[in-house]
Design a protein around this motif. Structure first.
Motif, PDB file in Angstrom:
ATOM      1  N   THR A   3      54.571 -14.166   5.188  1.00 31.69           N
ATOM      2  CA  THR A   3      54.909 -13.194   4.023  1.00 31.69           C
ATOM      3  C   THR A   3      53.975 -11.815   4.413  1.00 31.69           C
ATOM      4  OG1 THR A   3      54.915 -15.222   2.670  1.00 31.69           O
ATOM      5  CG2 THR A   3      54.404 -13.139   1.621  1.00 31.69           C
ATOM      6  N   ARG A   4      52.996 -11.776   4.745  1.00 32.13           N
ATOM      7  CA  ARG A   4      52.241 -10.642   4.913  1.00 32.13           C
ATOM      8  C   ARG A   4      52.837  -9.830   6.029  1.00 32.13           C
ATOM      9  NH1 ARG A   4      47.467 -10.338   2.408  1.00 32.13           N
ATOM     10  NH2 ARG A   4      46.453 -12.196   1.624  1.00 32.13           N
ATOM     11  N   ARG A  52      54.983  -9.631  -2.669  1.00 29.96           N
ATOM     12  CA  ARG A  52      53.446  -9.521  -3.211  1.00 29.96           C
ATOM     13  C   ARG A  52      53.447 -10.669  -4.264  1.00 29.96           C
ATOM     14  NH1 ARG A  52      53.521  -2.806  -3.763  1.00 29.96           N
ATOM     15  NH2 ARG A  52      52.924  -2.543  -1.772  1.00 29.96           N
ATOM     16  N   VAL A  55      52.563 -13.925  -2.245  1.00 35.70           N
ATOM     17  CA  VAL A  55      51.229 -13.702  -1.894  1.00 35.70           C
ATOM     18  C   VAL A  55      50.266 -14.054  -2.836  1.00 35.70           C
ATOM     19  CG1 VAL A  55      49.611 -12.064  -0.809  1.00 35.70           C
ATOM     20  CG2 VAL A  55      51.896 -12.331   0.069  1.00 35.70           C
ATOM     21  N   GLN A  58      50.526 -17.613  -3.717  1.00 39.30           N
ATOM     22  CA  GLN A  58      49.943 -18.480  -2.706  1.00 39.30           C
ATOM     23  C   GLN A  58      48.190 -18.376  -2.447  1.00 39.30           C
ATOM     24  OE1 GLN A  58      51.829 -17.069   0.951  1.00 39.30           O
ATOM     25  NE2 GLN A  58      53.552 -18.177   0.695  1.00 39.30           N
ATOM     26  N   GLN A  59      47.778 -17.202  -2.746  1.00 34.03           N
ATOM     27  CA  GLN A  59      46.478 -16.848  -2.868  1.00 34.03           C
ATOM     28  C   GLN A  59      45.706 -17.887  -4.074  1.00 34.03           C
ATOM     29  OE1 GLN A  59      44.561 -15.019  -0.840  1.00 34.03           O
ATOM     30  NE2 GLN A  59      42.740 -16.096  -1.728  1.00 34.03           N
TER      31      GLN A  59
END
Length: 257
Positions: A3-4, A52, A55, A58-59
């Motif tokens: 993803t990043r 984003r 992300v 997920q974080q």
């Protein structure tokens, strides 16, 4: 592609395409082409925004997992510290007329008639277990010392070897119970269920049975099986009402949604 990495690639595409679209519009590029470029630019911006969001999600999930692992560690650490500083009821079942001392208990159990001493409220007949030899007791204490030193993976290996080498003595139930606790700390809820269920099913009358049933409730609640978790909590309360696990189960039930 991660993803990043996708976000980085899209950001680069945005950086390169924005000035091109603007320059071409100023240089008299046909309106339909310019509109298409602007549409692609907007699409890329939307994709970046979505990635984003992924992300961030997920974080959030990662932080939840870290928090859960920390809670499991704290729970085990409290249990180890409590056993190291307090002399409570013996966690093993001794054969008739014998005294058994282990690293996680300073109390002595003596049973005058029965081969195995059941808890007062145990609803089933206790299984017959052998008295641990000095070698078996030393192996158990060595594994328990690894827990006290927070060497959890080594302790897990030691207890696995123990239950294989000594499957039927009065410390084997304790070893399976600690394998369940260690599995929780190491993030393996499936194995934890197996180990706690082994204590419940194969070591009837053992003093670790109430703790194992309570832990089966805890793990099932963590896995989202709340109905089953409540059944385990209610079972330990009804079958072992005087145990510490019954008090813990009552408190847990009161706090469940």
């Amino acid at each position: 592609m991660s993803t990043r990495l996708k976000i980085s690639s899209l950001a680069l595409a945005l950086t390169l395409s924005a000035p091109i679209a603007t320059a071409n519009t100023l240089n008299g590029i046909p309106p339909n082409v310019a509109a298409d470029l602007l549409y692609q630019l907007e699409t890329l911006q939307q994709e970046v925004s979505q990635l984003r969001g992924q992300v961030e999600q997920q974080q959030y999930e990662l932080n939840k997992l870290k928090s859960l692992s920390k809670d499991r560690y704290i729970d085990l650490d409290k249990r180890v510290s409590g056993l190291a500083t307090q002399a409570q009821a013996a966690p093993v079942i001794a054969p008739a007329g014998s005294n058994v001392q282990t690293a996680d208990s300073t109390a002595t159990v003596t049973t005058p008639t029965a081969t195995v001493a059941p808890l007062a409220a145990a609803p089933v007949r206790p299984v017959k277990l052998e008295e641990p030899t000095s070698e078996a007791r030393a192996a158990y204490n060595s594994a328990y010392e690894l827990i006290r030193n927070k060497k959890f993976e080594e302790a897990q290996s030691a207890y696995r070897s123990y239950v294989t080498s000594y499957p039927n003595n009065s410390l084997t139930g304790n070893a399976h119970y600690w394998l369940g606790e260690l599995a929780l700390v190491l993030g393996n809820q499936g194995e934890a269920l197996v180990q706690f269920k082994t204590v419940q099913d194969s070591f009837a009358g053992h003093s670790k049975v109430p703790d194992a049933i309570y832990k089966l409730g805890i793990v099932n609640d963590q896995l989202g099986n709340q109905s089953l978790a409540k059944e385990f909590f209610q079972r330990v309360i009804s079958q072992y009402p005087e145990s510490n696990s019954a008090a813990l189960a009552t408190n847990y039930l009161n706090n469940m949604k």
